[in-house]
Design a protein around this motif. Sequence first.
Motif, PDB file in Angstrom:
ATOM      1  N   ASP A  13       0.882  -1.155   0.000  1.00 51.82           N
ATOM      2  CA  ASP A  13       0.000   0.000   0.000  1.00 51.82           C
ATOM      3  C   ASP A  13       0.922   1.207   0.000  1.00 51.82           C
ATOM      4  O   ASP A  13       1.646   1.444   0.961  1.00 51.82           O
ATOM      5  CB  ASP A  13      -0.886  -0.007   1.242  1.00 51.82           C
ATOM      6  N   THR A  14       0.909   1.977  -1.088  1.00 49.61           N
ATOM      7  CA  THR A  14       1.829   3.102  -1.228  1.00 49.61           C
ATOM      8  C   THR A  14       1.301   4.364  -0.565  1.00 49.61           C
ATOM      9  O   THR A  14       1.951   5.388  -0.598  1.00 49.61           O
ATOM     10  CB  THR A  14       2.086   3.395  -2.717  1.00 49.61           C
ATOM     11  N   GLY A  15       0.126   4.297   0.005  1.00 50.18           N
ATOM     12  CA  GLY A  15      -0.535   5.467   0.573  1.00 50.18           C
ATOM     13  C   GLY A  15      -1.719   5.845  -0.291  1.00 50.18           C
ATOM     14  O   GLY A  15      -2.847   5.819   0.152  1.00 50.18           O
ATOM     15  N   LEU A  16      -1.462   6.147  -1.555  1.00 51.07           N
ATOM     16  CA  LEU A  16      -2.544   6.470  -2.480  1.00 51.07           C
ATOM     17  C   LEU A  16      -3.015   5.259  -3.272  1.00 51.07           C
ATOM     18  O   LEU A  16      -4.131   5.254  -3.774  1.00 51.07           O
ATOM     19  CB  LEU A  16      -2.109   7.567  -3.457  1.00 51.07           C
ATOM     20  N   GLY A  30      20.473  -7.534 -11.403  1.00 53.44           N
ATOM     21  CA  GLY A  30      19.246  -8.127 -10.884  1.00 53.44           C
ATOM     22  C   GLY A  30      18.314  -7.127 -10.236  1.00 53.44           C
ATOM     23  O   GLY A  30      17.305  -7.497  -9.659  1.00 53.44           O
ATOM     24  N   CYS A  31      18.633  -5.834 -10.321  1.00 49.82           N
ATOM     25  CA  CYS A  31      17.784  -4.784  -9.772  1.00 49.82           C
ATOM     26  C   CYS A  31      16.735  -4.389 -10.810  1.00 49.82           C
ATOM     27  O   CYS A  31      16.944  -4.568 -12.003  1.00 49.82           O
ATOM     28  CB  CYS A  31      18.616  -3.559  -9.411  1.00 49.82           C
ATOM     29  N   ILE A  32      15.622  -3.839 -10.338  1.00 48.60           N
ATOM     30  CA  ILE A  32      14.588  -3.388 -11.271  1.00 48.60           C
ATOM     31  C   ILE A  32      15.151  -2.286 -12.141  1.00 48.60           C
ATOM     32  O   ILE A  32      15.621  -1.263 -11.641  1.00 48.60           O
ATOM     33  CB  ILE A  32      13.337  -2.890 -10.529  1.00 48.60           C
ATOM     34  N   ASP A  33      15.125  -2.499 -13.444  1.00 47.51           N
ATOM     35  CA  ASP A  33      15.539  -1.479 -14.406  1.00 47.51           C
ATOM     36  C   ASP A  33      14.356  -0.585 -14.743  1.00 47.51           C
ATOM     37  O   ASP A  33      14.465   0.628 -14.764  1.00 47.51           O
ATOM     38  CB  ASP A  33      16.092  -2.151 -15.666  1.00 47.51           C
ATOM     39  N   ARG A  34      13.199  -1.240 -14.992  1.00 47.00           N
ATOM     40  CA  ARG A  34      11.982  -0.488 -15.286  1.00 47.00           C
ATOM     41  C   ARG A  34      10.770  -1.380 -15.076  1.00 47.00           C
ATOM     42  O   ARG A  34      10.820  -2.583 -15.296  1.00 47.00           O
ATOM     43  CB  ARG A  34      11.987   0.063 -16.695  1.00 47.00           C
ATOM     44  N   VAL A  35       9.692  -0.779 -14.621  1.00 45.11           N
ATOM     45  CA  VAL A  35       8.412  -1.467 -14.497  1.00 45.11           C
ATOM     46  C   VAL A  35       7.795  -1.509 -15.889  1.00 45.11           C
ATOM     47  O   VAL A  35       7.747  -0.494 -16.572  1.00 45.11           O
ATOM     48  CB  VAL A  35       7.492  -0.740 -13.491  1.00 45.11           C
ATOM     49  N   THR A  36       7.356  -2.687 -16.322  1.00 39.73           N
ATOM     50  CA  THR A  36       6.769  -2.821 -17.655  1.00 39.73           C
ATOM     51  C   THR A  36       5.246  -2.855 -17.622  1.00 39.73           C
ATOM     52  O   THR A  36       4.602  -2.487 -18.589  1.00 39.73           O
ATOM     53  CB  THR A  36       7.313  -4.072 -18.369  1.00 39.73           C
ATOM     54  N   SER A  37       4.668  -3.303 -16.522  1.00 37.52           N
ATOM     55  CA  SER A  37       3.219  -3.230 -16.331  1.00 37.52           C
ATOM     56  C   SER A  37       2.916  -3.349 -14.850  1.00 37.52           C
ATOM     57  O   SER A  37       3.698  -3.897 -14.084  1.00 37.52           O
ATOM     58  CB  SER A  37       2.483  -4.319 -17.128  1.00 37.52           C
ATOM     59  N   ILE A  38       1.767  -2.799 -14.463  1.00 34.19           N
ATOM     60  CA  ILE A  38       1.395  -2.792 -13.051  1.00 34.19           C
ATOM     61  C   ILE A  38      -0.127  -2.717 -12.940  1.00 34.19           C
ATOM     62  O   ILE A  38      -0.786  -2.104 -13.775  1.00 34.19           O
ATOM     63  CB  ILE A  38       2.085  -1.626 -12.306  1.00 34.19           C
ATOM     64  N   GLY A  60      14.838   5.491 -11.081  1.00 38.84           N
ATOM     65  CA  GLY A  60      14.600   4.793  -9.821  1.00 38.84           C
ATOM     66  C   GLY A  60      13.163   4.641  -9.400  1.00 38.84           C
ATOM     67  O   GLY A  60      12.884   4.162  -8.317  1.00 38.84           O
ATOM     68  N   GLY A  61      12.219   5.025 -10.250  1.00 37.52           N
ATOM     69  CA  GLY A  61      10.828   4.938  -9.842  1.00 37.52           C
ATOM     70  C   GLY A  61       9.845   4.964 -10.989  1.00 37.52           C
ATOM     71  O   GLY A  61      10.223   5.055 -12.156  1.00 37.52           O
ATOM     72  N   THR A  62       8.575   4.885 -10.634  1.00 32.88           N
ATOM     73  CA  THR A  62       7.473   4.868 -11.587  1.00 32.88           C
ATOM     74  C   THR A  62       6.367   5.771 -11.052  1.00 32.88           C
ATOM     75  O   THR A  62       6.088   5.770  -9.857  1.00 32.88           O
ATOM     76  CB  THR A  62       6.936   3.430 -11.754  1.00 32.88           C
ATOM     77  N   LEU A  63       5.752   6.532 -11.932  1.00 34.30           N
ATOM     78  CA  LEU A  63       4.639   7.392 -11.542  1.00 34.30           C
ATOM     79  C   LEU A  63       3.338   6.632 -11.788  1.00 34.30           C
ATOM     80  O   LEU A  63       3.040   6.244 -12.917  1.00 34.30           O
ATOM     81  CB  LEU A  63       4.642   8.688 -12.349  1.00 34.30           C
ATOM     82  N   LEU A  64       2.581   6.387 -10.723  1.00 30.55           N
ATOM     83  CA  LEU A  64       1.288   5.730 -10.832  1.00 30.55           C
ATOM     84  C   LEU A  64       0.206   6.797 -10.917  1.00 30.55           C
ATOM     85  O   LEU A  64       0.224   7.765 -10.152  1.00 30.55           O
ATOM     86  CB  LEU A  64       1.031   4.836  -9.615  1.00 30.55           C
ATOM     87  N   THR A  65      -0.743   6.619 -11.838  1.00 28.60           N
ATOM     88  CA  THR A  65      -1.844   7.566 -12.005  1.00 28.60           C
ATOM     89  C   THR A  65      -3.140   6.795 -12.130  1.00 28.60           C
ATOM     90  O   THR A  65      -3.249   5.873 -12.948  1.00 28.60           O
ATOM     91  CB  THR A  65      -1.640   8.426 -13.271  1.00 28.60           C
ATOM     92  N   CYS A  66      -4.138   7.151 -11.328  1.00 27.98           N
ATOM     93  CA  CYS A  66      -5.449   6.515 -11.382  1.00 27.98           C
ATOM     94  C   CYS A  66      -6.110   6.841 -12.714  1.00 27.98           C
ATOM     95  O   CYS A  66      -6.161   8.007 -13.126  1.00 27.98           O
ATOM     96  CB  CYS A  66      -6.320   7.006 -10.228  1.00 27.98           C
ATOM     97  N   GLY A  67      -6.650   5.832 -13.366  1.00 27.65           N
ATOM     98  CA  GLY A  67      -7.325   6.013 -14.639  1.00 27.65           C
ATOM     99  C   GLY A  67      -8.685   6.674 -14.524  1.00 27.65           C
ATOM    100  O   GLY A  67      -9.268   7.077 -15.525  1.00 27.65           O
ATOM    101  N   LYS A  68      -9.205   6.813 -13.306  1.00 21.74           N
ATOM    102  CA  LYS A  68     -10.522   7.413 -13.129  1.00 21.74           C
ATOM    103  C   LYS A  68     -10.439   8.830 -12.561  1.00 21.74           C
ATOM    104  O   LYS A  68     -10.912   9.776 -13.180  1.00 21.74           O
ATOM    105  CB  LYS A  68     -11.387   6.540 -12.218  1.00 21.74           C
ATOM    106  N   CYS A  69      -9.824   8.979 -11.389  1.00 22.87           N
ATOM    107  CA  CYS A  69      -9.835  10.293 -10.723  1.00 22.87           C
ATOM    108  C   CYS A  69      -8.565  11.107 -10.949  1.00 22.87           C
ATOM    109  O   CYS A  69      -8.524  12.283 -10.617  1.00 22.87           O
ATOM    110  CB  CYS A  69     -10.107  10.144  -9.230  1.00 22.87           C
ATOM    111  N   ALA A  78      12.620   0.528  -5.631  1.00 17.65           N
ATOM    112  CA  ALA A  78      13.172  -0.204  -4.491  1.00 17.65           C
ATOM    113  C   ALA A  78      12.049  -0.710  -3.588  1.00 17.65           C
ATOM    114  O   ALA A  78      12.151  -1.787  -3.008  1.00 17.65           O
ATOM    115  CB  ALA A  78      14.129   0.677  -3.708  1.00 17.65           C
ATOM    116  N   ARG A  79      10.982   0.048  -3.473  1.00 17.90           N
ATOM    117  CA  ARG A  79       9.819  -0.373  -2.676  1.00 17.90           C
ATOM    118  C   ARG A  79       9.210  -1.643  -3.275  1.00 17.90           C
ATOM    119  O   ARG A  79       8.797  -2.539  -2.557  1.00 17.90           O
ATOM    120  CB  ARG A  79       8.786   0.759  -2.637  1.00 17.90           C
ATOM    121  N   LEU A  80       9.181  -1.710  -4.587  1.00 20.49           N
ATOM    122  CA  LEU A  80       8.631  -2.889  -5.249  1.00 20.49           C
ATOM    123  C   LEU A  80       9.533  -4.102  -5.055  1.00 20.49           C
ATOM    124  O   LEU A  80       9.054  -5.214  -4.894  1.00 20.49           O
ATOM    125  CB  LEU A  80       8.412  -2.601  -6.734  1.00 20.49           C
ATOM    126  N   VAL A  81      10.851  -3.889  -5.032  1.00 22.32           N
ATOM    127  CA  VAL A  81      11.795  -4.979  -4.770  1.00 22.32           C
ATOM    128  C   VAL A  81      11.578  -5.516  -3.367  1.00 22.32           C
ATOM    129  O   VAL A  81      11.569  -6.715  -3.140  1.00 22.32           O
ATOM    130  CB  VAL A  81      13.253  -4.509  -4.950  1.00 22.32           C
TER     131      VAL A  81
END
Length: 99
Positions: A13-16, A30-38, A60-69, A78-81
């Motif tokens: 749970d990332t907060g949002l 072996g570290c995350i280079d890039r997120v390909t889907s989520i 070092g990260g990915t921007l998550l955006t809600c498709g609705k709001c 690193a959090r995902l690892v």
Amino acid sequence: MNQVRLRDQLMPDTGLFYVFSVDYATDARGCIDRVTSIAFRCNQCHHVSRTETELKRMTGGTLLTCGKCGSHQAVSNARLVDCEHAALTGQPAAAMPPR
């Protein structure tokens, strides 16, 4: 490419957002280079988003955006690892004794 499927009690749970699954590519170390889907649920409006092509990446990260709001949050790869480690061992990497 590695895929992370997290059990209910270990989903981050990332907060949002509440992350259900992550696909990612790793670098030579072996570290995350890039997120390909989520897939994630917005904690504001409860909409579930699944994205591959519209991912916004940053160093070092990915921007998550809600498709609705439209709520958005930068999440460290690193959090995902750490979540993957918890799914495999039952405890977060931070809780592991030093080697």
